[in-house]
Design an enzyme around this catalytic site. Structure first.
Site, PDB file in Angstrom:
ATOM      1  N   ALA A   1      44.019  24.237  17.499  1.00 50.30           N
ATOM      2  CA  ALA A   1      44.043  23.943  18.932  1.00 50.30           C
ATOM      3  C   ALA A   1      45.199  24.657  19.638  1.00 50.30           C
ATOM      4  CB  ALA A   1      44.140  22.436  19.155  1.00 50.30           C
TER       5      ALA A   1
ATOM      6  N   GLY B   1      49.030  17.613  23.275  1.00 48.46           N
ATOM      7  CA  GLY B   1      47.768  17.132  22.752  1.00 48.46           C
ATOM      8  C   GLY B   1      46.859  16.657  23.866  1.00 48.46           C
TER       9      GLY B   1
ATOM     10  N   ASP C   1      46.729  27.321  18.664  1.00 49.93           N
ATOM     11  CA  ASP C   1      46.475  28.761  18.619  1.00 49.93           C
ATOM     12  C   ASP C   1      45.479  29.158  19.707  1.00 49.93           C
ATOM     13  OD1 ASP C   1      48.033  28.594  16.264  1.00 49.93           O
ATOM     14  OD2 ASP C   1      46.216  28.189  15.092  1.00 49.93           O
TER      15      ASP C   1
END
Length: 302
Positions: free
Chosen positions: A241, A212, A243
């Protein structure tokens, strides 16, 4: 040509709080989002899936056409489109519940061939869980790898769809000898219960773990570990995100003429940090807007 194999579905995204918030339909599915992102970045891309003839299916294909993705490998069926109901928490992270019984993408069958000039094939998410399609995608993965074509895997674990976690974990490990690049989130890595070094020993040339906003790390078979931080951005949500990271990695490797295990092994620290930095910038753009809206090439140049 980069081929993306896997499901296309409709995300139903809540427009407020509470169980009865209005739901907005959005085009989605991990492999579908990866194909759209590759097309927007400018990579020649084809989508390999089974898509419904219903209105949702037509809308899914329309976006791929608009993005320049080749639809020749797409199979069609009269079954309905899969639905995924998203819930988004206060930090923008998304979770999903699925409506998958009798849907079109579950009936995918192994194609006789892939488009000429195919240099890489990407797999992942629900398509490798839901039978009978999962076995067909698995066979395509093994056939593709056996022909020496670059393969990418993002398991993108959806635990609610996995009836037998131990069986799935064993199946995941059986795929690794056929995988060139494994990309997964830190959450997926924890759920699967292994480590990048263990997975590298089973076959992949590299493993990329995303964390993240904390960034992402590439692990290589020669013992390398290369990390870049995440890009600072005001997060609207994280849908798509991961992907986008898939697409950015594949696009960046193609731009470097590195779609082979030997070329991945030769990237080195500078090559990996440049590639990972590009993926981080691309994912940040996706997180800055609602839904799976990956960037166009001009938005991540530099």
């Amino acid at each position: 040509m980069i081929v993306v194999a896997g499901e296309a579905l409709i995300d139903l995204v809540p427009q407020g709080t509470g169980a009865l918030a209005a739901l907005r339909p959005a085009l989605g599915g991990g492999p579908y989002n990866t194909a759209v992102a590759l097309g927007r970045l400018g990579s020649p891309t084809a989508f390999c899936s089974r898509v419904s003839y219903d209105a949702f299916g037509e809308a899914l294909l329309d976006r791929l056409r608009e993005t320049g993705v080749d639809l020749a490998p797409v199979q069609r069926g009269s079954e309905p489109t899969t639905l995924a109901v998203a819930s988004v928490d206060a930090e923008g992270s998304a979770a999903y519940s699925f409506y998958v019984e009798g849907t079109a993408d579950r009936l995918f069958s192994v194609p006789a061939s892939l488009p000429s000039g195919t240099r890489a094939v990407s797999f992942g998410t629900c398509s490798l869980v839901l039978e009978p399609g999962a076995s067909a995608y698995e066979e395509l993965l093994r056939r593709t790898a056996a022909r020496g074509v670059f393969t990418a895997l993002d398991p993108n674990v959806r635990a609610g769809l996995i009836a037998d976690p131990d069986a799935y974990r064993a199946r995941f490990e059986s795929w690794l000898p056929s995988v060139t690049l494994l990309k997964l989130s830190a959450e997926d890595a924890e759920w699967l219960g292994g480590t990048p070094r263990q997975w590298l020993a089973a076959g992949p040339a590299a493993v990329v773990v995303t964390r993240g906003g904390a960034g992402l790390t590439a692990y290589t078979r020669d013992g390398g570990a290369y990390t870049v931080p995440g890009e600072r951005v005001d997060v609207v949500d994280t849908i798509g995100a991961g992907d986008t990271v898939n697409a950015a990695l594949l696009h960046g490797l193609a731009q470097r003429d590195a779609l082979s295990a030997s070329a991945v092994a030769a990237l080195g620290a500078e090559g990996w940090r440049g590639l990972l930095g590009f993926a981080a910038r691309a994912a940040a753009v996706t997180c800055s807007r609602a839904g799976a809206e990956p960037p166009y090439a001009h938005e991540v140049a530099g």
